[in-house]
Write a protein that holds these residues in place. Structure first.
Motif, PDB file in Angstrom:
ATOM      1  N   GLU A  17      -0.690  -0.226   1.855  1.00 54.66           N
ATOM      2  CA  GLU A  17       0.261   0.667   2.505  1.00 54.66           C
ATOM      3  C   GLU A  17       1.221   1.210   1.456  1.00 54.66           C
ATOM      4  N   VAL A  18       1.609   2.463   1.617  1.00 56.00           N
ATOM      5  CA  VAL A  18       2.590   3.080   0.735  1.00 56.00           C
ATOM      6  C   VAL A  18       3.751   3.564   1.597  1.00 56.00           C
ATOM      7  N   GLU A  19       4.939   3.126   1.246  1.00 57.23           N
ATOM      8  CA  GLU A  19       6.157   3.547   1.936  1.00 57.23           C
ATOM      9  C   GLU A  19       6.957   4.396   0.953  1.00 57.23           C
ATOM     10  N   SER A  20       7.129   5.670   1.275  1.00 59.97           N
ATOM     11  CA  SER A  20       7.789   6.588   0.351  1.00 59.97           C
ATOM     12  C   SER A  20       9.217   6.872   0.785  1.00 59.97           C
ATOM     13  N   GLY A  21      10.115   6.788  -0.183  1.00 65.82           N
ATOM     14  CA  GLY A  21      11.499   7.178   0.023  1.00 65.82           C
ATOM     15  C   GLY A  21      11.708   8.568  -0.545  1.00 65.82           C
ATOM     16  N   MET A  22      12.947   8.908  -0.789  1.00 65.23           N
ATOM     17  CA  MET A  22      13.241  10.236  -1.306  1.00 65.23           C
ATOM     18  C   MET A  22      12.680  10.434  -2.715  1.00 65.23           C
ATOM     19  N   PHE A  23      12.806   9.414  -3.560  1.00 65.44           N
ATOM     20  CA  PHE A  23      12.359   9.551  -4.946  1.00 65.44           C
ATOM     21  C   PHE A  23      11.209   8.613  -5.314  1.00 65.44           C
ATOM     22  N   PHE A  24      11.242   7.399  -4.804  1.00 67.66           N
ATOM     23  CA  PHE A  24      10.277   6.387  -5.213  1.00 67.66           C
ATOM     24  C   PHE A  24       9.520   5.825  -4.021  1.00 67.66           C
ATOM     25  N   SER A  25       8.434   5.133  -4.328  1.00 71.62           N
ATOM     26  CA  SER A  25       7.593   4.541  -3.289  1.00 71.62           C
ATOM     27  C   SER A  25       7.424   3.045  -3.515  1.00 71.62           C
ATOM     28  N   THR A  26       7.171   2.348  -2.406  1.00 69.58           N
ATOM     29  CA  THR A  26       6.848   0.931  -2.422  1.00 69.58           C
ATOM     30  C   THR A  26       5.399   0.780  -2.010  1.00 69.58           C
ATOM     31  N   ILE A  27       4.668  -0.035  -2.750  1.00 76.25           N
ATOM     32  CA  ILE A  27       3.260  -0.279  -2.454  1.00 76.25           C
ATOM     33  C   ILE A  27       3.138  -1.697  -1.905  1.00 76.25           C
ATOM     34  N   ARG A  28       2.480  -1.818  -0.756  1.00 73.98           N
ATOM     35  CA  ARG A  28       2.202  -3.125  -0.152  1.00 73.98           C
ATOM     36  C   ARG A  28       0.694  -3.336  -0.152  1.00 73.98           C
ATOM     37  N   VAL A  29       0.273  -4.396  -0.794  1.00 71.20           N
ATOM     38  CA  VAL A  29      -1.143  -4.750  -0.816  1.00 71.20           C
ATOM     39  C   VAL A  29      -1.303  -5.967   0.080  1.00 71.20           C
ATOM     40  N   ILE A  30      -2.255  -5.870   0.991  1.00 70.77           N
ATOM     41  CA  ILE A  30      -2.453  -6.937   1.969  1.00 70.77           C
ATOM     42  C   ILE A  30      -3.769  -7.648   1.663  1.00 70.77           C
ATOM     43  N   PRO A  31      -3.680  -8.782   0.959  1.00 74.49           N
ATOM     44  CA  PRO A  31      -4.896  -9.549   0.678  1.00 74.49           C
ATOM     45  C   PRO A  31      -5.254 -10.434   1.877  1.00 74.49           C
ATOM     46  N   ARG A  32      -6.507 -10.795   1.948  1.00 71.85           N
ATOM     47  CA  ARG A  32      -6.931 -11.737   2.979  1.00 71.85           C
ATOM     48  C   ARG A  32      -6.435 -13.132   2.598  1.00 71.85           C
ATOM     49  N   MET A  33      -5.956 -13.873   3.563  1.00 71.98           N
ATOM     50  CA  MET A  33      -5.604 -15.287   3.384  1.00 71.98           C
ATOM     51  C   MET A  33      -4.470 -15.544   2.390  1.00 71.98           C
ATOM     52  N   ARG A  34      -3.670 -14.540   2.086  1.00 73.57           N
ATOM     53  CA  ARG A  34      -2.533 -14.706   1.180  1.00 73.57           C
ATOM     54  C   ARG A  34      -1.397 -13.835   1.682  1.00 73.57           C
ATOM     55  N   PRO A  35      -0.171 -14.121   1.256  1.00 70.40           N
ATOM     56  CA  PRO A  35       0.934 -13.228   1.629  1.00 70.40           C
ATOM     57  C   PRO A  35       0.788 -11.867   0.959  1.00 70.40           C
ATOM     58  N   GLU A  36       1.374 -10.853   1.582  1.00 69.49           N
ATOM     59  CA  GLU A  36       1.287  -9.512   1.008  1.00 69.49           C
ATOM     60  C   GLU A  36       2.027  -9.437  -0.323  1.00 69.49           C
ATOM     61  N   ILE A  37       1.597  -8.514  -1.152  1.00 71.43           N
ATOM     62  CA  ILE A  37       2.205  -8.290  -2.472  1.00 71.43           C
ATOM     63  C   ILE A  37       2.956  -6.972  -2.390  1.00 71.43           C
ATOM     64  N   ILE A  38       4.236  -6.996  -2.753  1.00 70.11           N
ATOM     65  CA  ILE A  38       5.078  -5.810  -2.662  1.00 70.11           C
ATOM     66  C   ILE A  38       5.523  -5.417  -4.067  1.00 70.11           C
ATOM     67  N   ILE A  39       5.261  -4.162  -4.434  1.00 69.04           N
ATOM     68  CA  ILE A  39       5.669  -3.659  -5.731  1.00 69.04           C
ATOM     69  C   ILE A  39       6.475  -2.390  -5.516  1.00 69.04           C
ATOM     70  N   ASN A  40       7.606  -2.305  -6.184  1.00 69.10           N
ATOM     71  CA  ASN A  40       8.588  -1.264  -5.925  1.00 69.10           C
ATOM     72  C   ASN A  40       8.714  -0.254  -7.061  1.00 69.10           C
ATOM     73  N   ASN A  41       9.331   0.883  -6.717  1.00 67.79           N
ATOM     74  CA  ASN A  41       9.814   1.896  -7.662  1.00 67.79           C
ATOM     75  C   ASN A  41       8.721   2.660  -8.402  1.00 67.79           C
ATOM     76  N   PHE A  42       7.611   2.920  -7.730  1.00 68.08           N
ATOM     77  CA  PHE A  42       6.582   3.779  -8.309  1.00 68.08           C
ATOM     78  C   PHE A  42       6.839   5.206  -7.874  1.00 68.08           C
ATOM     79  N   THR A  43       6.460   6.161  -8.720  1.00 73.25           N
ATOM     80  CA  THR A  43       6.580   7.557  -8.302  1.00 73.25           C
ATOM     81  C   THR A  43       5.614   7.775  -7.134  1.00 73.25           C
ATOM     82  N   LYS A  44       5.893   8.777  -6.337  1.00 68.49           N
ATOM     83  CA  LYS A  44       5.039   9.044  -5.181  1.00 68.49           C
ATOM     84  C   LYS A  44       3.604   9.334  -5.599  1.00 68.49           C
TER      85      LYS A  44
END
Length: 93
Positions: free
Chosen positions: A50-77
């Motif tokens: 999943e990609v959540e976009s703000g005004m300038f930057f985006s957050t990427i959420r990766v959803i692996p099976r059987m593990r908690p999601e991984i959240i990485i912040n501040n990527f360009t759109k």
């Protein structure tokens, strides 16, 4: 041959998060002031992105099976969209 994407240096100039694509999986490096965490996930273990976009930057959420999601912040759109496309492309292969 691996591709690498780094988060924007504006929000965290010294320790940007990184995403590195390998042959069998993807590595997410999440950096903090005094530590960093590397998460390697096989492409076959990823159930969604999943990609959540703000005004300038985006957050990427990766959803692996059987593990908690991984959240990485501040990527360009553009980079966030490309990362999502590359992951989903390789997950379906």
């Amino acid at each position: 041959m691996s591709e690498r994407y780094s988060a924007s240096g504006l929000m965290n100039p010294f320790f940007p998060d990184e995403i590195t694509f390998g042959e069998k999986g993807v590595t997410f490096k999440i950096s903090k002031l005094f530590r960093s965490t590397d998460n390697f996930v096989f492409y076959s273990d990823i159930s969604g992105v999943e990609v959540e976009s703000g005004m300038f930057f985006s957050t990427i959420r990766v959803i692996p099976r059987m593990r908690p999601e991984i959240i990485i912040n501040n990527f360009t759109k553009g980079d966030a969209k490309k990362v999502k496309e590359l992951i989903l492309e390789r997950v379906q292969s």
